[in-house]
Design an enzyme around this catalytic site. Structure first.
Site, PDB file in Angstrom:
ATOM      1  N   TRP A 153      -3.697   2.598  -0.914  1.00 54.56           N
ATOM      2  CA  TRP A 153      -4.104   3.927  -1.355  1.00 54.56           C
ATOM      3  C   TRP A 153      -3.792   4.204  -2.827  1.00 54.56           C
ATOM      4  O   TRP A 153      -4.200   5.233  -3.344  1.00 54.56           O
ATOM      5  CB  TRP A 153      -3.397   4.973  -0.488  1.00 54.56           C
ATOM      6  CG  TRP A 153      -1.964   4.608  -0.201  1.00 54.56           C
ATOM      7  CD1 TRP A 153      -1.493   4.029   0.950  1.00 54.56           C
ATOM      8  CD2 TRP A 153      -0.829   4.739  -1.071  1.00 54.56           C
ATOM      9  NE1 TRP A 153      -0.132   3.795   0.839  1.00 54.56           N
ATOM     10  CE2 TRP A 153       0.300   4.221  -0.379  1.00 54.56           C
ATOM     11  CE3 TRP A 153      -0.649   5.239  -2.364  1.00 54.56           C
ATOM     12  CZ2 TRP A 153       1.574   4.188  -0.941  1.00 54.56           C
ATOM     13  CZ3 TRP A 153       0.627   5.205  -2.923  1.00 54.56           C
ATOM     14  CH2 TRP A 153       1.717   4.690  -2.220  1.00 54.56           C
ATOM     15  N   ASN A 154      -3.037   3.327  -3.482  1.00 57.31           N
ATOM     16  CA  ASN A 154      -2.599   3.691  -4.841  1.00 57.31           C
ATOM     17  C   ASN A 154      -3.724   3.577  -5.865  1.00 57.31           C
ATOM     18  O   ASN A 154      -3.816   4.374  -6.792  1.00 57.31           O
ATOM     19  CB  ASN A 154      -1.369   2.876  -5.266  1.00 57.31           C
ATOM     20  CG  ASN A 154      -1.566   1.385  -5.163  1.00 57.31           C
ATOM     21  OD1 ASN A 154      -2.408   0.906  -4.405  1.00 57.31           O
ATOM     22  ND2 ASN A 154      -0.782   0.642  -5.910  1.00 57.31           N
ATOM     23  N   LYS A 177     -11.252  -2.893   5.139  1.00 54.30           N
ATOM     24  CA  LYS A 177     -10.575  -1.695   5.660  1.00 54.30           C
ATOM     25  C   LYS A 177      -9.719  -1.114   4.542  1.00 54.30           C
ATOM     26  O   LYS A 177      -8.609  -1.565   4.289  1.00 54.30           O
ATOM     27  CB  LYS A 177      -9.695  -1.993   6.869  1.00 54.30           C
ATOM     28  CG  LYS A 177      -9.258  -0.680   7.554  1.00 54.30           C
ATOM     29  CD  LYS A 177      -7.991  -0.798   8.334  1.00 54.30           C
ATOM     30  CE  LYS A 177      -6.749  -0.791   7.509  1.00 54.30           C
ATOM     31  NZ  LYS A 177      -6.533   0.418   6.657  1.00 54.30           N
ATOM     32  N   GLU A 180      -6.749   4.554   5.027  1.00 57.55           N
ATOM     33  CA  GLU A 180      -7.325   5.768   5.631  1.00 57.55           C
ATOM     34  C   GLU A 180      -7.039   6.991   4.769  1.00 57.55           C
ATOM     35  O   GLU A 180      -7.762   7.981   4.808  1.00 57.55           O
ATOM     36  CB  GLU A 180      -6.737   5.985   7.043  1.00 57.55           C
ATOM     37  CG  GLU A 180      -7.265   5.042   8.105  1.00 57.55           C
ATOM     38  CD  GLU A 180      -6.880   3.592   7.870  1.00 57.55           C
ATOM     39  OE1 GLU A 180      -5.839   3.323   7.242  1.00 57.55           O
ATOM     40  OE2 GLU A 180      -7.660   2.718   8.297  1.00 57.55           O
ATOM     41  N   GLY A 230      -0.591  -4.674  -0.407  1.00 59.34           N
ATOM     42  CA  GLY A 230       0.268  -3.649   0.186  1.00 59.34           C
ATOM     43  C   GLY A 230       1.714  -4.082   0.158  1.00 59.34           C
ATOM     44  O   GLY A 230       2.135  -4.781  -0.766  1.00 59.34           O
ATOM     45  N   SER A 231       2.455  -3.705   1.187  1.00 57.54           N
ATOM     46  CA  SER A 231       3.900  -3.948   1.156  1.00 57.54           C
ATOM     47  C   SER A 231       4.257  -5.337   1.689  1.00 57.54           C
ATOM     48  O   SER A 231       3.487  -5.946   2.440  1.00 57.54           O
ATOM     49  CB  SER A 231       4.617  -2.882   1.984  1.00 57.54           C
ATOM     50  OG  SER A 231       4.230  -2.976   3.330  1.00 57.54           O
ATOM     51  N   GLU A 252      -1.249  -9.857  -1.959  1.00 57.74           N
ATOM     52  CA  GLU A 252      -0.795  -9.201  -3.193  1.00 57.74           C
ATOM     53  C   GLU A 252       0.166  -8.107  -2.743  1.00 57.74           C
ATOM     54  O   GLU A 252      -0.269  -7.044  -2.320  1.00 57.74           O
ATOM     55  CB  GLU A 252      -2.010  -8.657  -3.958  1.00 57.74           C
ATOM     56  CG  GLU A 252      -1.738  -8.425  -5.420  1.00 57.74           C
ATOM     57  CD  GLU A 252      -1.073  -7.093  -5.671  1.00 57.74           C
ATOM     58  OE1 GLU A 252       0.183  -7.035  -5.576  1.00 57.74           O
ATOM     59  OE2 GLU A 252      -1.774  -6.126  -5.949  1.00 57.74           O
ATOM     60  N   CYS A 286       1.930  -1.491  -8.349  1.00 58.79           N
ATOM     61  CA  CYS A 286       2.753  -2.658  -7.986  1.00 58.79           C
ATOM     62  C   CYS A 286       3.301  -3.358  -9.223  1.00 58.79           C
ATOM     63  O   CYS A 286       4.319  -4.043  -9.132  1.00 58.79           O
ATOM     64  CB  CYS A 286       1.955  -3.619  -7.116  1.00 58.79           C
ATOM     65  SG  CYS A 286       0.377  -4.089  -7.817  1.00 58.79           S
ATOM     66  N   GLU A 383      11.536  -1.742  -4.140  1.00 64.72           N
ATOM     67  CA  GLU A 383      10.544  -1.139  -5.034  1.00 64.72           C
ATOM     68  C   GLU A 383      10.510   0.381  -4.836  1.00 64.72           C
ATOM     69  O   GLU A 383      10.245   0.846  -3.728  1.00 64.72           O
ATOM     70  CB  GLU A 383       9.180  -1.741  -4.672  1.00 64.72           C
ATOM     71  CG  GLU A 383       8.046  -1.334  -5.553  1.00 64.72           C
ATOM     72  CD  GLU A 383       6.733  -2.005  -5.123  1.00 64.72           C
ATOM     73  OE1 GLU A 383       6.576  -2.353  -3.943  1.00 64.72           O
ATOM     74  OE2 GLU A 383       5.864  -2.178  -5.998  1.00 64.72           O
TER      75      GLU A 383
END
Ligand code: NAD
Length: 478
Positions: A153-154, A177, A180, A230-231, A252, A286, A383
Site C-alpha cells: 500500500w505504500n 493482487k 486492499e 512487503g514485509s 522485495e 522500504c 524497520e
C-alpha cells in the site's frame, strides 16, 4: 474527497470488469479522515479459479505474440498513464494519503517502467555458443509462465508496475493482487493497459483476504512465478508456499537503511537531501534513510540541522496546498511507530523532535528525530516504516561499516563523504542491494532494485528485472 473516488470498485478477470454483486466487501478508508470512502469486492474462490484459467489460456497466446506488438501496447499504456497522472494521483492521495503532487509524480515515474520494459524485452538476446561446423548450441530466454504478484500500500502504483511491466513485456500472463487498502489506483493502471489494447486474460486484478488469495493462487499448478513486495515475515511465508511447487520467487522485503555521514561531507547539502527524503511518503518507504550514523566531529551540528529542517515539514491532508507529508497509511502504522518511540525513550534515546500521533482525525504522526538511540532499542533493529530518523555518533570508518551491516536486513544504504577512498570502501563492503553515495536515488528504473540477506532476493527493474520473468533454455543441435 469522496467526490473523486468511486463509491464501489471492481475486479478485472479475463477481460471483464466485475462488480460487488454478492461478494464479500472490503471497506477502503481515507487515512486523512479515517472514514470509509469506497467498497471493494473480494474475489471468491470461483473468481480466483476463473482468473487462473484465464491466465493459463492467455499465456501461450501472449508468449507467441511478437515482442514489437507487446512493446507497442506497453508504450501506449505508459502514454495513457501520463495523460491520466493527475486523476490517478488524486486516487492515490484519497486512499493512501501522500500529497497530490507526489502522488501524480508516482504515476508519471511508474509509467516509465512500461517504456523501459517494452524496450528491454526487444533486446533480451540469447547466445550462440562456439561449436564445430554443422553443430549449434543456443541459449534462449523464454517467459516463465503465469505469474501471481502481490503488492503493498505504500506505493500503490509504483510497486505493482514493477511486476506488471516485466511480466507483460516478457510474454507472461499475470494475476495481480494489490493491497486492499489502496486498490483504486492499481485498478486504473490496469485500465490503461486494457485501453491500450492488452488482450483479455493477460492481466487480471483481484482482491480479497491476502492469505486466502495468496495460498489459493500459489498452490495452483498454473502459477509458475511468485513476486511479492512487503514485509519479511509475509515474504518468508509466501516462499514456503512457493517451495511446495518449486516456483520461482522475487521477494522485495523490508529494509532499515543506514546513512553513513562522514565529517568530510558537504554538510548543508547532506542535511537538505536527507531531511527532505526521510519524510517523503511519511517514511513509509522500504529504502527510506533511517539509521543515521554521523561522525562524531559533526554529530551535534547534524542533529541540530536535521531537526530544524524536520520541524518545518508541513503535515496535513494531501489535498491541501503546501502539504509536504500526509498521514500514515493505515491505523496500524501510528500505533506501531508510537510503540517503537516509547521503547527507545525508555531505553535512553533523546527525542529531539515530535514523537507523537497527532491529535486529529486520520492517522497523522509527527516528523520525529531521535538522538543517541541505544542499539538495543527496537527501532534500531526493526524497520520503523514511519517518519522517524534515528541517530547515533560513530568514530572510525570501520565502526560505521560494522554498524551498517549489523542487521539481518540489506536493501538500501547511503553514505555522504567527499573522500573517494571512503566512498569506494562503503560501496564495496556495505551489505545492501543498492548503495547511493552523496545522493539518495536508488530506483532509477534501469538499474537492479532488490535486497540481500533478509531483505529478499531477485532484482526488479532494468534487464535483471525482465529476466526475473524468464527461464533460460539451452538448445543443442548436432
Ligand atoms: P503485513 O506484513 O501484514 O503486510 C505487508 C503487505 O503484505 C501488505 O500489502 C499485505 O496486504 C500483504 N500481505 C499480508 N499477508 C499476506 C499474505 N498472506 N499473502 C499475500 N500478501 C499478504 O503488514 P503491514 O501492516 O501491511 O506492513 C507492515 C510492515 O510491512 C511495514 O512495517 C514494513 O516493514 C513492511 N512493508 C514493506 C513494504 C515494502 O515496500 N517492502 C511495503 C509495505 C509494508
Amino acid at each position: 474527497m469522496s467526490h473523486i473516488y468511486p463509491k464501489t470498485l471492481q475486479l478485472h478477470i479475463d477481460g471483464e470488469w466485475i462488480d460487488i454483486e454478492d461478494r464479500d466487501v472490503h471497506h477502503v478508508v481515507n487515512p486523512s479522515t479515517g472514514k470509509v470512502i469506497s467498497d471493494l469486492p473480494k474475489a471468491s474462490k470461483a473468481d480466483l479459479d476463473r482468473a487462473l484459467d484465464a491466465a493459463a489460456r492467455a499465456f501461450p497466446m501472449w508468449r507467441d505474440t511478437a515482442v514489437g506488438v507487446r512493446a507497442a501496447i506497453l508504450h501506449k499504456a505508459a502514454d495513457l498513464m501520463r495523460e491520466r497522472a493527475t486523476d490517478i494521483g488524486r486516487l492515490i492521495t484519497a486512499e493512501q494519503g501522500k500529497p497530490v503532487g507526489q502522488a501524480a509524480g508516482e504515476v508519471t515515474a511508474s509509467a516509465a517502467h512500461f517504456d523501459i520494459m517494452a524496450e528491454e524485452a526487444k533486446r533480451c538476446y540469447g547466445r550462440v555458443l562456439v561449436r564445430p561446423a554443422g553443430q549449434n548450441s543456443f541459449v534462449k530466454y523464454q517467459p516463465v509462465g503465469p505469474v501471481a504478484a502481490f503488492s503493498p500500500w505504500n506505493f500503490p502504483v509504483f510497486t505493482p508496475i514493477r511486476k506488471l511491466a516485466p511480466a507483460i513485456a516478457a510474454g507472461c500472463s499475470i494475476i495481480l493482487k494489490p493491497a486492499e487498502e489502496t486498490p483504486s489506483s492499481a485498478i486504473e493502471m490496469i485500465r490503461c493497459l486494457v485501453d491500450a489494447g492488452l488482450p483479455s486474460g493477460v492481466a487480471q486484478v483481484v482482491f480479497g483476504d491476502p492469505a486466502e488469495v495468496s495460498s489459493h493462487l500459489i498452490a495452483s499448478d498454473v502459477i509458475r512465478k511468485v513476486s511479492f513486495t512487503g514485509s519479511v515475515p509475509v515474504g518468508k511465508h509466501l516462499m514456503k508456499l512457493a517451495a511446495e511447487g518449486m516456483k520461482r520467487t522475487t521477494m522485495e522485503l523490508g529494509g532499515h537503511a543506514p546513512v553513513l555521514v562522514f565529517d568530510d561531507c558537504d554538510l548543508e547539502k547532506t542535511l537538505d537531501l536527507t531531511a527532505m527524503q526521510k519524510f517523503r511518503n511519511a517514511g513509509q518507504v522500504c529504502v527510506s534513510p533511517t539509521r543515521f550514523y554521523v561522525q562524531s566531529g559533526i554529530y551535534d551540528r547534524f542533529v541540530e540541522g536535521f531537526t530544524q529542517r524536520a520541524a518545518k515539514v508541513a503535515v496535513g491532508d494531501g489535498f491541501s496546498d503546501g502539504v509536504e507529508m500526509g498521514p500514515l497509511a493505515n491505523p496500524r502504522r501510528p500505533s506501531s511507530v508510537g510503540d517503537m518511540i516509547h521503547d527507545a525513550k525508555s531505553k535512553g534515546a533523546e527525542v529531539k523532535l515530535g514523537g507523537n500521533r497527532q491529535d486529529k482525525d486520520g492517522f497523522f504522526f509527527d516528523p520525529t528525530v531521535l538522538s543517541h538511540v541505544p542499539l538495543d532499542a527496537n527501532i534500531m533493529n526493526d524497520e520503523p516504516f514511519g517518519p522517524v530518523a534515528v541517530m547515533r555518533p560513530f568514530g572510525r570508518l570501520d565502526e560505521a561499516i560494522e554498524q551498517a551491516n549489523r542487521l539481518p536486513l540489506g536493501l538500501a544504504a547511503y553514505a555522504f563523504t567527499s573522500n573517494l577512498h571512503k566512498a569506494n570502501i562503503v560501496g564495496d563492503t556495505v551489505e545492501a542491494g543498492m548503495v547511493a553515495i552523496n545522493n539518495l536515488t536508488v530506483s532509477p528504473g534501469d538499474a537492479p532494485f532488490g535486497g540481500v540477506k533478509e531483505s529478499g532476493h531477485g532484482s526488479e527493474d532494468g534487464p535483471d528485472g525482465l529476466k526475473a520473468y524468464m527461464v533460460t533454455k539451452a538448445i543443442h543441435q548436432a
